[in-house]
Scaffold this motif. Structure first.
Motif, PDB file in Angstrom:
ATOM      1  N   GLY A  71      -8.121   7.550  -2.836  1.00  0.00           N
ATOM      2  CA  GLY A  71      -6.691   7.576  -2.824  1.00  0.00           C
ATOM      3  C   GLY A  71      -6.063   6.128  -3.234  1.00  0.00           C
ATOM      4  O   GLY A  71      -6.771   5.766  -4.001  1.00  0.00           O
ATOM      5  N   TYR A  72      -5.302   6.020  -2.968  1.00  0.00           N
ATOM      6  CA  TYR A  72      -3.660   4.962  -3.735  1.00  0.00           C
ATOM      7  C   TYR A  72      -4.208   3.574  -3.905  1.00  0.00           C
ATOM      8  O   TYR A  72      -4.946   3.443  -2.427  1.00  0.00           O
ATOM      9  CB  TYR A  72      -2.232   4.550  -3.255  1.00  0.00           C
ATOM     10  CG  TYR A  72      -2.307   6.583  -3.637  1.00  0.00           C
ATOM     11  CD1 TYR A  72      -1.138   6.615  -4.799  1.00  0.00           C
ATOM     12  CD2 TYR A  72      -1.301   7.331  -2.474  1.00  0.00           C
ATOM     13  CE1 TYR A  72      -0.805   7.943  -5.084  1.00  0.00           C
ATOM     14  CE2 TYR A  72      -0.608   8.773  -2.633  1.00  0.00           C
ATOM     15  CZ  TYR A  72      -0.256   8.939  -4.177  1.00  0.00           C
ATOM     16  OH  TYR A  72      -0.076   9.875  -4.366  1.00  0.00           O
ATOM     17  N   TYR A 119       0.840  -1.023   0.218  1.00  0.00           N
ATOM     18  CA  TYR A 119      -0.020   0.112  -0.005  1.00  0.00           C
ATOM     19  C   TYR A 119       0.995   1.485  -0.365  1.00  0.00           C
ATOM     20  O   TYR A 119       2.083   1.136  -0.112  1.00  0.00           O
ATOM     21  CB  TYR A 119      -1.089  -0.322   1.356  1.00  0.00           C
ATOM     22  CG  TYR A 119      -0.253   0.665   2.249  1.00  0.00           C
ATOM     23  CD1 TYR A 119      -0.182   1.285   3.635  1.00  0.00           C
ATOM     24  CD2 TYR A 119       0.344  -0.850   3.300  1.00  0.00           C
ATOM     25  CE1 TYR A 119      -0.094   1.777   4.593  1.00  0.00           C
ATOM     26  CE2 TYR A 119       0.808  -0.906   4.091  1.00  0.00           C
ATOM     27  CZ  TYR A 119       0.721  -0.682   5.119  1.00  0.00           C
ATOM     28  OH  TYR A 119       1.246   0.238   6.788  1.00  0.00           O
ATOM     29  N   TYR A 120       0.238   2.390  -0.497  1.00  0.00           N
ATOM     30  CA  TYR A 120       1.072   3.583  -0.341  1.00  0.00           C
ATOM     31  C   TYR A 120       0.477   4.962  -0.104  1.00  0.00           C
ATOM     32  O   TYR A 120      -0.646   4.628   0.396  1.00  0.00           O
ATOM     33  CB  TYR A 120       1.053   3.939  -2.502  1.00  0.00           C
ATOM     34  CG  TYR A 120       1.403   2.576  -2.797  1.00  0.00           C
ATOM     35  CD1 TYR A 120       3.041   2.397  -2.612  1.00  0.00           C
ATOM     36  CD2 TYR A 120       1.230   1.843  -3.265  1.00  0.00           C
ATOM     37  CE1 TYR A 120       3.719   1.542  -3.792  1.00  0.00           C
ATOM     38  CE2 TYR A 120       0.945   0.343  -4.185  1.00  0.00           C
ATOM     39  CZ  TYR A 120       2.254   0.151  -3.956  1.00  0.00           C
ATOM     40  OH  TYR A 120       2.731  -1.083  -4.358  1.00  0.00           O
ATOM     41  N   GLU A 121       0.897   5.619   0.150  1.00  0.00           N
ATOM     42  CA  GLU A 121       0.560   7.588   0.954  1.00  0.00           C
ATOM     43  C   GLU A 121       1.740   7.886   0.730  1.00  0.00           C
ATOM     44  O   GLU A 121       2.824   7.996   0.557  1.00  0.00           O
ATOM     45  CB  GLU A 121       0.873   7.068   2.329  1.00  0.00           C
ATOM     46  CG  GLU A 121       1.981   6.288   2.942  1.00  0.00           C
ATOM     47  CD  GLU A 121       1.626   6.581   4.563  1.00  0.00           C
ATOM     48  OE1 GLU A 121       0.508   7.245   5.164  1.00  0.00           O
ATOM     49  OE2 GLU A 121       3.124   5.880   5.415  1.00  0.00           O
ATOM     50  N   ASP A 122       1.035   9.143   0.787  1.00  0.00           N
ATOM     51  CA  ASP A 122       1.613  10.079   0.235  1.00  0.00           C
ATOM     52  C   ASP A 122       2.984  10.913   1.319  1.00  0.00           C
ATOM     53  O   ASP A 122       2.809  10.260   2.601  1.00  0.00           O
ATOM     54  CB  ASP A 122       1.394  11.826  -0.283  1.00  0.00           C
ATOM     55  CG  ASP A 122       0.616  11.512  -1.285  1.00  0.00           C
ATOM     56  OD1 ASP A 122       1.038  10.972  -1.849  1.00  0.00           O
ATOM     57  OD2 ASP A 122      -0.873  12.439  -0.538  1.00  0.00           O
TER      58      ASP A 122
END
Length: 331
Positions: free
Chosen positions: A304-305, A175-178
């Motif tokens: 979101g991503y 999973y990804y986030e800024d």
């Protein structure tokens, strides 16, 4: 003796190039007419011309060619130059293959536009999971940024789980986030970092990373902003306990536990548009972009991503099964 035109024809070069070689002292004519200025060459000079052409084809500059022909470069130095050139060519081939995979993925997206069945997309909640994970920073959400980060993360994670005696209980989940903004002061918190010396990918879950999409749903980090990449494997509290790892809270041991990996509870998604992708990650772009089209066409918007749940990752990448889970809300 050959005129410059005849010599150029036999040597498969232009007369202009021969004049340039003369000007830089790389290949002088055998004779130059003092009155007309015409250049004339001998047949024996074809051997030197052929060496010049061969060295140029290997990628050497004219300055390097001149030094080699003047025997100013030793055999060990020439060997090193050739090895360096080989490495440069191999890197170019790797980059070209990655670009080719991206072009093919884009072409498939165009050719399959609008042909994805609505039945292929399922809107559902996802479960909360306990993950062992490593995280790192990618410069952006594009294929050239995510792949080189996530591969070594999974390789290092598999090794560290094995060293700790913790057996994964489920598939891999990324999973990804800024990423946080760059700190403005020494007191600002540090952004997550990748392992100090990660190994090459040691798990079939990691793949090659080539041709990864600019982001499921076609999104990309705004302005090329950095992305935190979380590479996780599903585990259980029982597996931690069996390995003798003492929980330090609801999520188990966290950073600084000495395990070499983090244990986090990843909350489930209340509403996710999901689709199953079959095949290597290098061909996920059409699936991801079709998912984005479905989201837009069915009254949702992305929240979101997308997460990547690696359901099956055998050695044959054509048999990989990956579920994209993109959080969505009603538009």
């Amino acid at each position: 003796m050959f005129s410059i035109g005849d010599f150029a024809q036999y040597g498969r070069v232009s007369a202009r190039m021969l004049r340039h070689y003369d000007a830089i002292g790389l290949l002088r004519p055998a004779r130059t007419d003092p009155v007309s200025g015409y250049r004339f060459y001998e047949a024996a000079q074809l051997a030197r011309l052929n060496r010049i052409i061969a060295l140029k084809d290997l990628g050497f500059s004219l300055q390097q060619v001149r030094a080699i022909l003047a025997e100013e470069v030793s055999v060990p130095e020439l060997r090193g130059m050739l090895r360096l050139r080989r490495a440069e060519l191999e890197a170019s081939l790797t980059a070209a293959r990655a670009r080719l995979a991206q072009v093919e993925a884009r072409l498939r997206t165009i050719e399959s536009e609008g042909r994805m069945s609505a039945d292929d997309v399922v809107v559902k909640p996802t479960d909360t999971v306990l993950l062992a994970e490593l995280s790192g920073i990618a410069a952006g959400y594009g294929p050239e940024d995510i792949g080189p980060v996530i591969q070594p993360l999974y390789g290092a994670l598999c090794r560290r789980l094995e060293e700790a005696g913790v057996t994964p209980a489920g598939p891999g989940l990324a999973y990804y986030e800024d990423a946080p903004e760059a700190p403005d002061s020494p007191d600002a918190p540090d952004a997550p970092k990748a392992p100090a010396a990660p190994e090459q990918a040691g798990s079939p879950r990691t793949g090659t990373g080539e041709g990864r999409p600019a982001g499921p749903g076609g999104k990309a980090a705004a302005g090329g902003d950095a992305i935190v990449v979380h590479a996780g494997l599903v585990i259980t509290q029982e597996a931690l306990a069996k390995a003798g790892v003492t929980s330090a809270g609801p999520s188990g041991p966290g950073p600084g536990s000495g395990l070499g990996f983090d244990v986090v509870t990843l909350p489930g998604l209340d509403c996710a548009a999901t689709v199953v992708h079959h095949g290597p990650m290098s061909r996920i772009l059409p699936t991801a972009q079709n998912l984005a089209h479905w989201i837009d066409a069915n009254g949702y918007r992305s929240a979101g991503y997308a997460r990547e749940l690696y359901l099956e990752c055998p050695p044959d990448q054509e048999k990989w099964v990956t579920e994209l889970q993109e959080p969505v809300v009603r538009a």
